[in-house]
Design a protein around this motif. Structure first.
Motif, PDB file in Angstrom:
ATOM      1  N   VAL A  16      32.908 -22.570  28.285  1.00  0.00           N
ATOM      2  CA  VAL A  16      31.611 -22.682  27.607  1.00  0.00           C
ATOM      3  C   VAL A  16      31.328 -21.424  26.792  1.00  0.00           C
ATOM      4  O   VAL A  16      30.955 -21.495  25.619  1.00  0.00           O
ATOM      5  CB  VAL A  16      30.473 -22.941  28.627  1.00  0.00           C
ATOM      6  N   VAL A  17      31.519 -20.261  27.412  1.00  0.00           N
ATOM      7  CA  VAL A  17      31.243 -19.004  26.714  1.00  0.00           C
ATOM      8  C   VAL A  17      32.225 -18.819  25.553  1.00  0.00           C
ATOM      9  O   VAL A  17      31.827 -18.452  24.446  1.00  0.00           O
ATOM     10  CB  VAL A  17      31.287 -17.812  27.694  1.00  0.00           C
ATOM     11  N   HIS A  25      32.579 -17.551  15.157  1.00  0.00           N
ATOM     12  CA  HIS A  25      33.683 -16.924  14.423  1.00  0.00           C
ATOM     13  C   HIS A  25      34.197 -15.631  15.036  1.00  0.00           C
ATOM     14  O   HIS A  25      34.778 -14.809  14.336  1.00  0.00           O
ATOM     15  CB  HIS A  25      33.316 -16.711  12.954  1.00  0.00           C
ATOM     16  N   HIS A  26      33.991 -15.478  16.349  1.00  0.00           N
ATOM     17  CA  HIS A  26      34.564 -14.337  17.051  1.00  0.00           C
ATOM     18  C   HIS A  26      35.942 -14.727  17.573  1.00  0.00           C
ATOM     19  O   HIS A  26      36.218 -15.903  17.834  1.00  0.00           O
ATOM     20  CB  HIS A  26      33.684 -13.920  18.233  1.00  0.00           C
ATOM     21  N   THR A  27      36.817 -13.751  17.745  1.00  0.00           N
ATOM     22  CA  THR A  27      38.086 -13.954  18.419  1.00  0.00           C
ATOM     23  C   THR A  27      37.823 -13.730  19.904  1.00  0.00           C
ATOM     24  O   THR A  27      37.268 -12.695  20.287  1.00  0.00           O
ATOM     25  CB  THR A  27      39.141 -12.946  17.926  1.00  0.00           C
ATOM     26  N   VAL A  28      38.184 -14.710  20.720  1.00  0.00           N
ATOM     27  CA  VAL A  28      37.905 -14.636  22.151  1.00  0.00           C
ATOM     28  C   VAL A  28      39.217 -14.522  22.918  1.00  0.00           C
ATOM     29  O   VAL A  28      40.150 -15.285  22.689  1.00  0.00           O
ATOM     30  CB  VAL A  28      37.114 -15.872  22.638  1.00  0.00           C
ATOM     31  N   VAL A 111      23.566 -16.523  25.554  1.00  0.00           N
ATOM     32  CA  VAL A 111      24.752 -15.660  25.566  1.00  0.00           C
ATOM     33  C   VAL A 111      25.110 -15.257  24.138  1.00  0.00           C
ATOM     34  O   VAL A 111      25.339 -14.089  23.850  1.00  0.00           O
ATOM     35  CB  VAL A 111      25.947 -16.346  26.258  1.00  0.00           C
ATOM     36  N   GLY A 112      25.130 -16.229  23.236  1.00  0.00           N
ATOM     37  CA  GLY A 112      25.450 -15.935  21.840  1.00  0.00           C
ATOM     38  C   GLY A 112      24.479 -14.942  21.225  1.00  0.00           C
ATOM     39  O   GLY A 112      24.885 -14.010  20.523  1.00  0.00           O
ATOM     40  N   SER A 113      23.201 -15.115  21.494  1.00  0.00           N
ATOM     41  CA  SER A 113      22.180 -14.217  20.944  1.00  0.00           C
ATOM     42  C   SER A 113      22.319 -12.802  21.494  1.00  0.00           C
ATOM     43  O   SER A 113      22.207 -11.818  20.755  1.00  0.00           O
ATOM     44  CB  SER A 113      20.782 -14.744  21.256  1.00  0.00           C
TER      45      SER A 113
END
Length: 124
Positions: A16-17, A25-28, A111-113
């Motif tokens: 989910v995260v 558009h982050h690399t996770v 979480v995104g915020s």
């Protein structure tokens, strides 16, 4: 965008995260336990880490503490993600050097915020 480590022993939470941060558009990069999280942090250039407090082996609090002790990762922003929301647990997380603390259950939007806000503060 940023490269973010997501470390949680619960695959559903990791998914989910990771999905939310990937859509931004982050690399996770993911880890299933604290030892793996430390290995990744020492071998990758990361912009932020999201660590579950309760992981097998090394807890997220211990990972955070070790990150702060290593000059190469001492400034890495860290968000602790956990089901523990008692005041003492929050204090322990901040005492270990965490920059933010999110209690489960959480909204993926929250979480995104918080990730965006912490990244903005760390880059200024």
């Amino acid at each position: 965008m940023a490269t973010i480590l997501v470390a949680d022993d619960d695959e559903d939470i990791r998914d989910v995260v990771s999905f939310k941060l990937g859509n931004a558009h982050h690399t996770v990069v993911v880890a299933a336990d604290g030892a793996e999280a430390l290995r990744i942090a020492s071998s990758r250039d990361l912009d932020l880490a999201v660590l579950d407090v309760r992981m097998p082996g090394l807890t997220g609090v211990e990972v955070c503490r070790r990150l702060r002790q290593d000059p190469a990762t001492a400034a890495l922003p860290v968000i602790l993600l956990t089901a523990q929301s008692e005041e003492g647990d929050v204090e322990a997380g901040f005492a270990a050097g965490a920059d933010d603390y999110i209690a489960k259950p959480f909204s993926p939007r929250e979480v995104g915020s918080r990730v965006q806000a912490l990244l903005a503060r760390s880059r200024s």
